[in-house]
Design an enzyme around this catalytic site. Structure first.
Site, PDB file in Angstrom:
ATOM      1  N   GLU A 259     -37.186 -41.352  22.635  1.00 54.60           N
ATOM      2  CA  GLU A 259     -37.114 -42.355  23.687  1.00 54.60           C
ATOM      3  C   GLU A 259     -36.948 -41.693  25.051  1.00 54.60           C
ATOM      4  O   GLU A 259     -36.236 -40.696  25.175  1.00 54.60           O
ATOM      5  CB  GLU A 259     -35.946 -43.305  23.423  1.00 54.60           C
ATOM      6  CG  GLU A 259     -36.095 -44.079  22.122  1.00 54.60           C
ATOM      7  CD  GLU A 259     -34.919 -45.017  21.856  1.00 54.60           C
ATOM      8  OE1 GLU A 259     -33.962 -45.009  22.671  1.00 54.60           O
ATOM      9  OE2 GLU A 259     -34.965 -45.761  20.860  1.00 54.60           O
ATOM     10  N   HIS A 282     -35.098 -50.400  23.489  1.00 59.40           N
ATOM     11  CA  HIS A 282     -33.726 -50.175  23.003  1.00 59.40           C
ATOM     12  C   HIS A 282     -32.732 -51.059  23.766  1.00 59.40           C
ATOM     13  O   HIS A 282     -31.733 -50.572  24.307  1.00 59.40           O
ATOM     14  CB  HIS A 282     -33.335 -48.698  23.151  1.00 59.40           C
ATOM     15  CG  HIS A 282     -32.263 -48.279  22.181  1.00 59.40           C
ATOM     16  ND1 HIS A 282     -32.186 -47.011  21.666  1.00 59.40           N
ATOM     17  CD2 HIS A 282     -31.209 -48.964  21.640  1.00 59.40           C
ATOM     18  CE1 HIS A 282     -31.149 -46.920  20.855  1.00 59.40           C
ATOM     19  NE2 HIS A 282     -30.551 -48.092  20.817  1.00 59.40           N
TER      20      HIS A 282
END
Length: 399
Positions: A259, A282
């Site tokens: 990420e 997220h």
């Protein structure tokens, strides 16, 4: 003056709470890589992070001033907890505060995917009127399969039943079923019954690669898949193939193996562009309510550890619930858990005429933690003797 470093856009309440306790706080918006973090921790006693900053053994070994670490999130797999304990750094997280936010996102995505709202929305934005019931279903009467029946999984179970869904769950640990939920003996058994499969497992390394081509093949045709747990537990290439082939009717993914660290950074995934797929960055626990609660909770744990030595709900050191000192001085002694440590501490205090007014001891595997309240100021010779003990990991004197 104690110093704190807060990373990754923590709620302002975290900084204000620590500042109110007399701590000098530095706030930075993004995550830091290993070398940046080591440099930034020079002279820092408290570190606050979320999920993007990895606190490795190397970081901890090069941060001699660090006393405590707050993970302002549920997961702690981004932290080397064992190394933190052996370096004398207590770690605290927020195991409950964003549970409801994750549950609500999961429910919203289940409904959106089951009704194929993503495709209807896209068609209208593109100027196409596509009023059709094809492929759209109610969630009432459908079966939700929850993999991981912890804090999030159990709350999702209860709320989903209130929407009229049947719930089955699978967990490697023995868990009490809530409501009318039914425990499945195997993951395969759950996959064969569920119309919607949602993952809520923790970040332990044993869960890596938990869900791949074999599991997608066992899912019911036309079922829905969600992952709001950890990115590394799912083979997203296999998920893409299952969606393209039509075996999985839709998916929602909030976590990814790799990420971006900062807002605005580039993102790529093999799931981009697929129909009836929701990708979110997220944000499962990213509501204002959850972040405020997390900011309050974790900063309070860090503050209490500094001021009273309390380690309640620490994830890596023995837990002691402590209030203000009952004496004039409090001695906190984190140590390797070997026979005779408590006797040695007390013998040292007795040799220097230091009277004990209260004492608590807790152990956790290889680590022990003894907190002693004494009725006088502690002489430098006592501090030197305790610090010199072979078992000593960290010693603090709280006046």
């Amino acid at each position: 003056m104690l110093r704190a470093l807060l990373l990754e856009n923590l709620h302002p309440l975290a900084a204000s709470n620590l500042e109110a306790a007399g701590i000098d706080v530095t706030v930075r918006t993004g995550a830091l890589d290993e070398s940046e973090l080591i440099e930034a921790l020079d002279g820092v006693h408290l570190l606050g992070i979320r999920s993007k900053t990895n606190v490795t053994a190397n970081v901890l070994e090069n941060a001699p001033d660090l006393v405590a670490l707050g993970a302002f999130c549920i997961g702690t797999n981004q932290i080397d907890l064992r190394s933190a304990a052996t370096q004398g750094v207590a770690v605290f997280n927020a195991p409950f505060q964003n549970t409801r936010s994750v549950v609500e996102l999961a429910l919203a995505e289940i409904i959106a995917l089951t009704r194929r709202l993503t495709e209807r929305d896209r068609a209208l934005h593109e100027g196409r009127w596509d009023k059709s019931a094809e492929g759209a279903h109610e969630v009432r009467g459908r079966t939700l399969g929850i993999v991981g029946y912890g804090n999030i999984g159990t709350q999702l179970s209860v709320v989903a039943e209130n929407l009229g869904m049947s719930v089955v769950f699978y967990d490697t640990a023995e868990k009490l079923a809530l409501g009318n939920a039914r425990r499945m003996d195997t993951l395969d058994e759950l996959l064969e019954q569920a119309d919607v499969v949602t993952l809520h497992v923790d970040g332990r390394q044993g869960n890596a690669g938990l869900f791949g081509a074999k599991q997608f093949a066992r899912m019911r045709p036309g079922s829905i898949f969600l992952n709001l747990s950890r990115g590394f537990v799912v083979d997203y290439g296999a998920l893409r193939e299952a969606i393209v082939e039509g075996r999985v009717a839709g998916a929602a993914v909030d976590v990814f193996p790799h990420e971006p660290k900062r807002k605005g950074d580039a993102f790529d995934s093999e799931l981009r562009g697929l129909p009836n797929v929701i990708l979110t960055p997220h944000i499962g626990g990213s509501t204002e309510e959850a972040q405020e609660a997390i900011g309050q909770f974790v900063s309070a744990k860090l503050r209490d550890y500094l001021t009273t030595g309390s380690t309640t709900l620490s994830v890596n050191v023995p837990n002691l619930a402590l209030e203000q000192t009952t004496g004039i001085t409090r001695i906190t002694h984190l140590h390797r858990n070997t026979p005779g440590v408590l006797a040695a501490v007390n013998a040292t205090l007795a040799e220097h005429g230091t009277n004990i007014e209260g004492q608590l001891l807790a152990t956790r595997g290889e680590i022990g933690y003894v907190v002693t309240d004494v009725g006088s100021r502690v002489e430098p010779a006592v501090i030197e003797a305790l610090a010199a003990m072979e078992q000593t990991i960290a010693l603090r004197i709280l006046d």
